[in-house]
Design a protein around this motif. Sequence first.
Motif, PDB file in Angstrom:
ATOM      1  N   ASP A   1      -3.138  -5.733  -7.658  1.00  0.00           N
ATOM      2  CA  ASP A   1      -3.597  -6.348  -6.410  1.00  0.00           C
ATOM      3  C   ASP A   1      -4.854  -7.179  -6.644  1.00  0.00           C
ATOM      4  O   ASP A   1      -4.978  -8.305  -6.135  1.00  0.00           O
ATOM      5  CB  ASP A   1      -3.896  -5.270  -5.361  1.00  0.00           C
ATOM      6  CG  ASP A   1      -2.686  -4.441  -4.998  1.00  0.00           C
ATOM      7  OD1 ASP A   1      -1.563  -4.962  -5.143  1.00  0.00           O
ATOM      8  OD2 ASP A   1      -2.867  -3.283  -4.584  1.00  0.00           O
ATOM      9  N   ARG A   2      -5.781  -6.638  -7.422  1.00  0.00           N
ATOM     10  CA  ARG A   2      -7.030  -7.361  -7.697  1.00  0.00           C
ATOM     11  C   ARG A   2      -6.757  -8.639  -8.484  1.00  0.00           C
ATOM     12  O   ARG A   2      -7.404  -9.664  -8.258  1.00  0.00           O
ATOM     13  CB  ARG A   2      -8.007  -6.457  -8.437  1.00  0.00           C
ATOM     14  CG  ARG A   2      -8.542  -5.308  -7.572  1.00  0.00           C
ATOM     15  CD  ARG A   2      -9.610  -4.508  -8.321  1.00  0.00           C
ATOM     16  NE  ARG A   2     -10.179  -3.473  -7.467  1.00  0.00           N
ATOM     17  CZ  ARG A   2      -9.696  -2.246  -7.340  1.00  0.00           C
ATOM     18  NH1 ARG A   2      -8.610  -1.914  -8.052  1.00  0.00           N
ATOM     19  NH2 ARG A   2     -10.251  -1.372  -6.542  1.00  0.00           N
TER      20      ARG A   2
ATOM     21  N   VAL B   1     -10.176  -4.287   3.706  1.00  0.00           N
ATOM     22  CA  VAL B   1     -10.317  -4.090   2.260  1.00  0.00           C
ATOM     23  C   VAL B   1     -10.013  -5.387   1.520  1.00  0.00           C
ATOM     24  O   VAL B   1     -10.741  -5.789   0.600  1.00  0.00           O
ATOM     25  CB  VAL B   1      -9.389  -2.949   1.782  1.00  0.00           C
ATOM     26  CG1 VAL B   1      -9.186  -3.007   0.273  1.00  0.00           C
ATOM     27  CG2 VAL B   1      -9.964  -1.602   2.174  1.00  0.00           C
TER      28      VAL B   1
ATOM     29  N   PHE C   1       0.835  -1.194   0.000  1.00  0.00           N
ATOM     30  CA  PHE C   1       0.000   0.000   0.000  1.00  0.00           C
ATOM     31  C   PHE C   1       0.875   1.252   0.000  1.00  0.00           C
ATOM     32  O   PHE C   1       1.989   1.252   0.538  1.00  0.00           O
ATOM     33  CB  PHE C   1      -0.913   0.026   1.233  1.00  0.00           C
ATOM     34  CG  PHE C   1      -2.004  -1.009   1.209  1.00  0.00           C
ATOM     35  CD1 PHE C   1      -3.196  -0.762   0.565  1.00  0.00           C
ATOM     36  CD2 PHE C   1      -1.818  -2.232   1.828  1.00  0.00           C
ATOM     37  CE1 PHE C   1      -4.201  -1.724   0.542  1.00  0.00           C
ATOM     38  CE2 PHE C   1      -2.807  -3.201   1.809  1.00  0.00           C
ATOM     39  CZ  PHE C   1      -4.007  -2.945   1.159  1.00  0.00           C
TER      40      PHE C   1
ATOM     41  N   GLU D   1      -8.042  -1.195   8.447  1.00  0.00           N
ATOM     42  CA  GLU D   1      -8.725  -0.849   7.201  1.00  0.00           C
ATOM     43  C   GLU D   1      -8.125  -1.619   6.020  1.00  0.00           C
ATOM     44  O   GLU D   1      -8.852  -2.124   5.158  1.00  0.00           O
ATOM     45  CB  GLU D   1      -8.618   0.662   6.963  1.00  0.00           C
ATOM     46  CG  GLU D   1      -9.386   1.134   5.739  1.00  0.00           C
ATOM     47  CD  GLU D   1      -9.261   2.635   5.520  1.00  0.00           C
ATOM     48  OE1 GLU D   1      -9.835   3.132   4.526  1.00  0.00           O
ATOM     49  OE2 GLU D   1      -8.565   3.300   6.326  1.00  0.00           O
ATOM     50  N   ARG D   2      -6.810  -1.721   5.987  1.00  0.00           N
ATOM     51  CA  ARG D   2      -6.147  -2.457   4.909  1.00  0.00           C
ATOM     52  C   ARG D   2      -6.524  -3.937   4.926  1.00  0.00           C
ATOM     53  O   ARG D   2      -6.762  -4.544   3.881  1.00  0.00           O
ATOM     54  CB  ARG D   2      -4.631  -2.288   5.024  1.00  0.00           C
ATOM     55  CG  ARG D   2      -4.147  -0.906   4.633  1.00  0.00           C
ATOM     56  CD  ARG D   2      -2.702  -0.662   5.019  1.00  0.00           C
ATOM     57  NE  ARG D   2      -2.235   0.628   4.509  1.00  0.00           N
ATOM     58  CZ  ARG D   2      -1.131   1.242   4.910  1.00  0.00           C
ATOM     59  NH1 ARG D   2      -0.354   0.667   5.837  1.00  0.00           N
ATOM     60  NH2 ARG D   2      -0.794   2.404   4.392  1.00  0.00           N
TER      61      ARG D   2
ATOM     62  N   SER E   1      -2.683   4.953   2.582  1.00  0.00           N
ATOM     63  CA  SER E   1      -3.708   4.455   1.676  1.00  0.00           C
ATOM     64  C   SER E   1      -4.152   3.049   2.053  1.00  0.00           C
ATOM     65  O   SER E   1      -3.395   2.273   2.636  1.00  0.00           O
ATOM     66  CB  SER E   1      -3.176   4.447   0.239  1.00  0.00           C
ATOM     67  OG  SER E   1      -4.064   3.780  -0.630  1.00  0.00           O
ATOM     68  N   ALA E   2      -5.404   2.742   1.682  1.00  0.00           N
ATOM     69  CA  ALA E   2      -5.933   1.384   1.809  1.00  0.00           C
ATOM     70  C   ALA E   2      -6.610   0.972   0.500  1.00  0.00           C
ATOM     71  O   ALA E   2      -7.529   0.159   0.501  1.00  0.00           O
ATOM     72  CB  ALA E   2      -6.916   1.296   2.969  1.00  0.00           C
ATOM     73  N   SER E   3      -6.125   1.526  -0.614  1.00  0.00           N
ATOM     74  CA  SER E   3      -6.723   1.255  -1.923  1.00  0.00           C
ATOM     75  C   SER E   3      -5.997   0.119  -2.639  1.00  0.00           C
ATOM     76  O   SER E   3      -4.766   0.016  -2.566  1.00  0.00           O
ATOM     77  CB  SER E   3      -6.680   2.522  -2.800  1.00  0.00           C
ATOM     78  OG  SER E   3      -7.429   3.569  -2.204  1.00  0.00           O
ATOM     79  N   LEU E   4      -6.759  -0.701  -3.358  1.00  0.00           N
ATOM     80  CA  LEU E   4      -6.203  -1.807  -4.129  1.00  0.00           C
ATOM     81  C   LEU E   4      -5.930  -1.362  -5.564  1.00  0.00           C
ATOM     82  O   LEU E   4      -6.737  -0.660  -6.171  1.00  0.00           O
ATOM     83  CB  LEU E   4      -7.168  -2.984  -4.149  1.00  0.00           C
ATOM     84  CG  LEU E   4      -7.509  -3.623  -2.809  1.00  0.00           C
ATOM     85  CD1 LEU E   4      -8.601  -4.684  -2.987  1.00  0.00           C
ATOM     86  CD2 LEU E   4      -6.272  -4.239  -2.177  1.00  0.00           C
ATOM     87  N   SER E   5      -4.811  -1.788  -6.097  1.00  0.00           N
ATOM     88  CA  SER E   5      -4.474  -1.517  -7.494  1.00  0.00           C
ATOM     89  C   SER E   5      -5.014  -2.627  -8.379  1.00  0.00           C
ATOM     90  O   SER E   5      -5.495  -3.663  -7.898  1.00  0.00           O
ATOM     91  CB  SER E   5      -2.964  -1.416  -7.663  1.00  0.00           C
ATOM     92  OG  SER E   5      -2.359  -2.681  -7.459  1.00  0.00           O
TER      93      SER E   5
ATOM     94  N   TYR F   1     -12.830  -7.976  -0.283  1.00  0.00           N
ATOM     95  CA  TYR F   1     -12.684  -8.329  -1.702  1.00  0.00           C
ATOM     96  C   TYR F   1     -12.759  -9.854  -1.870  1.00  0.00           C
ATOM     97  O   TYR F   1     -13.442 -10.353  -2.771  1.00  0.00           O
ATOM     98  CB  TYR F   1     -11.359  -7.805  -2.234  1.00  0.00           C
ATOM     99  CG  TYR F   1     -11.218  -7.942  -3.733  1.00  0.00           C
ATOM    100  CD1 TYR F   1     -11.570  -6.892  -4.581  1.00  0.00           C
ATOM    101  CD2 TYR F   1     -10.761  -9.122  -4.308  1.00  0.00           C
ATOM    102  CE1 TYR F   1     -11.457  -7.021  -5.966  1.00  0.00           C
ATOM    103  CE2 TYR F   1     -10.652  -9.261  -5.688  1.00  0.00           C
ATOM    104  CZ  TYR F   1     -10.995  -8.208  -6.508  1.00  0.00           C
ATOM    105  OH  TYR F   1     -10.889  -8.337  -7.879  1.00  0.00           O
TER     106      TYR F   1
END
Length: 305
Positions: free
Chosen positions: A199-200, A244, A188, A240-241, A192-196, A248
């Motif tokens: 990552d998906r 997430v 990350f 949070e990470r 941030s806690a967003s997936l790229s 998913y």
Amino acid sequence: MAFSLCKQTLSLLGALALASGMPASVGAASYGAGIENSQWYLAESVFECSLVHEVPGYGKAVFRHQAGEALSFFLEAEHPMMRPGRGSLVVEAPAWRPGVAPRPMGTVNVSDGSRPVLLDTRQAMILARGLLEGMRPTVTRESWFDGSPVRVQISNINFSGQFQRYRTCTSNLLPVNYGQIRRSRIPFNSGSASLSGADRTLLDNIVTYVLADTTVERVFVDGHSDRLGSRIDNRALSEERANVVADYLKARGISEDLIIVRAHGDQYPVSRRPADNRRTTIRLQREGERPEFQQANAYGGEPAG
């Protein structure tokens, strides 16, 4: 004295060879199936495809394609016959096709152990192509016993039909195998806690594998942070990470009952570089595997469990 011991050792090996049905003197010994006993057997699943050929008196010849990896080929010996070193690979015509010149295909490495010959994808495809052309690939290497040649011949009889089934099997393999995704890591950016997209893709592969392998009984999802900022904020961010990633996995079909989510904040750094510590790790556990226990010291890796 050394020469005497060497002779005694060779004599003992020769006696063992006779007792096991192997030739005591392997002078130009050839091993291979004839027309009447040449068979290829396919073992197929979404995890692995194996095409196995019995080589009478020697062992097995195996084409193997594991999910997530490339085609390979190996010889499996019932007894050690070839001395470790460099052997030769030649694609030659069977006895019933006289006049066809053999094609030398280079050298192969012969090692110690039950699988003395392992070919990479390129050499395995050369070997398969030779078989499909009605040829008989042969590996030759000097023997353990007296240095005379040992020839292992791979029969093309009954190969073509099974190889077509084998190729169908490989087209249905999973994208990854257990060893490749048993331990995975999602990095990350700071805060941030967003997936790229990458990552998906990784998580989709994990989902595909877990849904296919009914022996997976736990999916551990552990969130971590670097040590920048307050411990309270880092703990919340690591949670949070982890959530997430877990959300998913659940949205793609993994049962919530399999997933164990934990958040560790900055408690378990793996590096002095903050970027390396901003991560969520995913670890799969199969039935019968013992949980791993680690002491979670600074820079000491993941927590136990």
